[in-house]
Scaffold this active site. Structure first.
Site, PDB file in Angstrom:
ATOM      1  N   SER A   1     -99.957  12.336  -2.339  1.00 19.02           N
ATOM      2  CA  SER A   1    -100.262  11.235  -1.426  1.00 19.02           C
ATOM      3  C   SER A   1    -100.698  10.004  -2.221  1.00 19.02           C
ATOM      4  O   SER A   1     -99.923   9.461  -2.989  1.00 19.02           O
ATOM      5  CB  SER A   1    -101.312  11.681  -0.405  1.00 19.02           C
ATOM      6  OG  SER A   1    -101.416  10.762   0.655  1.00 19.02           O
TER       7      SER A   1
ATOM      8  N   HIS B   1     -99.936  11.166   7.424  1.00 18.64           N
ATOM      9  CA  HIS B   1     -98.551  11.583   7.192  1.00 18.64           C
ATOM     10  C   HIS B   1     -97.843  11.988   8.482  1.00 18.64           C
ATOM     11  O   HIS B   1     -97.036  12.916   8.507  1.00 18.64           O
ATOM     12  CB  HIS B   1     -98.491  12.694   6.136  1.00 18.64           C
ATOM     13  CG  HIS B   1     -99.003  12.236   4.801  1.00 18.64           C
ATOM     14  ND1 HIS B   1     -98.298  11.369   4.001  1.00 18.64           N
ATOM     15  CD2 HIS B   1    -100.167  12.499   4.149  1.00 18.64           C
ATOM     16  CE1 HIS B   1     -99.004  11.112   2.901  1.00 18.64           C
ATOM     17  NE2 HIS B   1    -100.146  11.782   2.981  1.00 18.64           N
TER      18      HIS B   1
END
Length: 379
Positions: free
Chosen positions: A152, A269
């Site tokens: 990430s 996400h």
């Protein structure tokens, strides 16, 4: 790449950005980083042909893994301060961010450090400071690095390390990303649920039925979907809190062995983060992105970045797409039977990526090391 090239790429990635003239970013303190003084003639080096790197025995190569949000701990950075340039990194970060990140990282409080707006920059800087420690103690690891990946927000740190963007610009992009994701997460009660399943676990069916449950509660367009692929039979599911609670209460129905809510503020996400896309896209358009000098793998598809435009495009898409970390580990470590594995170094707080690697590829994990950031290990 050669050691001179590695030094040039690494220092250019966070040093040169402190002297760029882009008015959109706050300048660092005077003389925070003097690249010419630090590198002298190193920046004149040219990239070594990839064929030479390919001839290097696999066991002499290295891979760097950069952690993401959730790995932050009060005290991180304490084990790095005696190494060259680390305090300069934090001084430059203070200028970009407008607050004392080192003080927050060292002393907290944890509640403030855990805020998305703070923890993403904190993990980003601590990870690159860990690279500086590794560079000081084992320069050959940097010289022989053949691949990098970040989880990430860790992907931004991996790209800075690889010379694809400068430190100050990369950090400013992380700042914008983190603040936009914080705002998006506060708009809808949502979160993330870690799920350890079994081969027969029905993740997609579970998410579908959780969404249907939310509709019965009057929630329009509910979100519940896999956000992280960690290792076989282990996923992180993001979405509305009501959906995640439904999964916890019905975990046995879907053959889930264990569920745990993660200490994050939103359903990352997933499309719940769509409000964060435009701010990140705009800041990335203003950044001079280059082709990485080390292979960097994308969270979106696990593939290596090939062109700068792909970096800008996929970093934006990553915010609303699942992190395909398990697929990335297979892409990096897949090799013929009997072939040696590279050394792997997790650079940043926590050892979560090492634990995941162990579950994805036990043989590769045997060459794993963690670069300590909490305490000075006296190395």
């Amino acid at each position: 790449m050669s050691l001179r090239v590695a030094r040039a790429a690494w220092a250019r990635g966070w040093g040169a950005g402190c002297r760029r003239g882009a008015a959109a970013f706050p300048p660092p303190p005077p003389r925070a980083v003097d690249v010419a003084e630090l590198l002298r003639d190193a920046t004149a080096a040219e990239e070594e042909p990839r064929e030479a790197a390919a001839r290097r025995p696999p066991g002499q190569c290295s891979v760097l893994l950069f952690p993401g949000q959730g790995s932050q701990l009060v005290g991180m950075g304490r084990g790095l301060l005696r190494y060259p340039r680390v305090r300069e990194l934090y001084a430059a970060a203070r200028s970009v961010l407008g607050y004392d990140l080192l003080e927050l990282s060292l002393r907290g409080p944890q509640e403030a450090l855990d805020r998305t707006a703070h923890c993403q920059p904190a993990v980003f800087v601590a990870s690159l400071a860990a690279v500086e420690k590794l560079h000081h103690l084992q320069p050959a690891v940097i010289e022989n690095c053949v691949a990098a990946a970040g989880f990430s927000v860790g992907e931004f740190a991996a790209l800075v390390f690889a010379g694809a963007m400068e430190f100050s610009e990369g950090l400013y992009a992380v700042k914008v990303r983190a603040e936009a994701m914080q705002e998006a997460s506060e708009a809808v009660p949502s979160g993330m649920l870690s799920v350890l399943g079994q081969p027969q676990s029905k993740f997609n069916v579970a998410c579908l039925e959780a969404r249907e449950h939310c509709k019965t509660l009057g929630i329009e367009s509910p979100v519940c979907e896999v956000a992280n692929y960690l290792f076989p039979d282990c996923r992180v599911i993001s979405g509305h809190l009501e959906a995640l609670q439904f999964l916890r209460e019905n975990s046995s129905k879907y053959h889930f062995r264990r569920t745990k809510m993660l200490p994050v503020s939103g359903g990352f996400h997933t499309r719940l983060m769509e409000p964060a896309l435009e701010p990140l896209e705009q800041v990335l358009k203003s950044i001079g992105v280059r082709k990485p000098l080390v292979s960097v793998h994308s969270n979106v598809d696990g593939n290596r970045y090939m062109q700068p435009r792909h970096i800008q495009k996929l970093l934006v898409r990553q915010v609303v797409s699942p992190v395909k970390w398990e697929q990335t580990m297979h892409a990096i470590y897949e090799r013929k039977r009997g072939t040696e594995f590279p050394q792997t170094f997790e650079v940043g707080p926590g050892k979560q990526l090492g634990a995941i690697l162990k579950s994805c590829n036990l043989q590769a994990w045997k060459s794993y090391r963690h670069v300590e950031v909490l305490e000075d290990d006296g190395a």
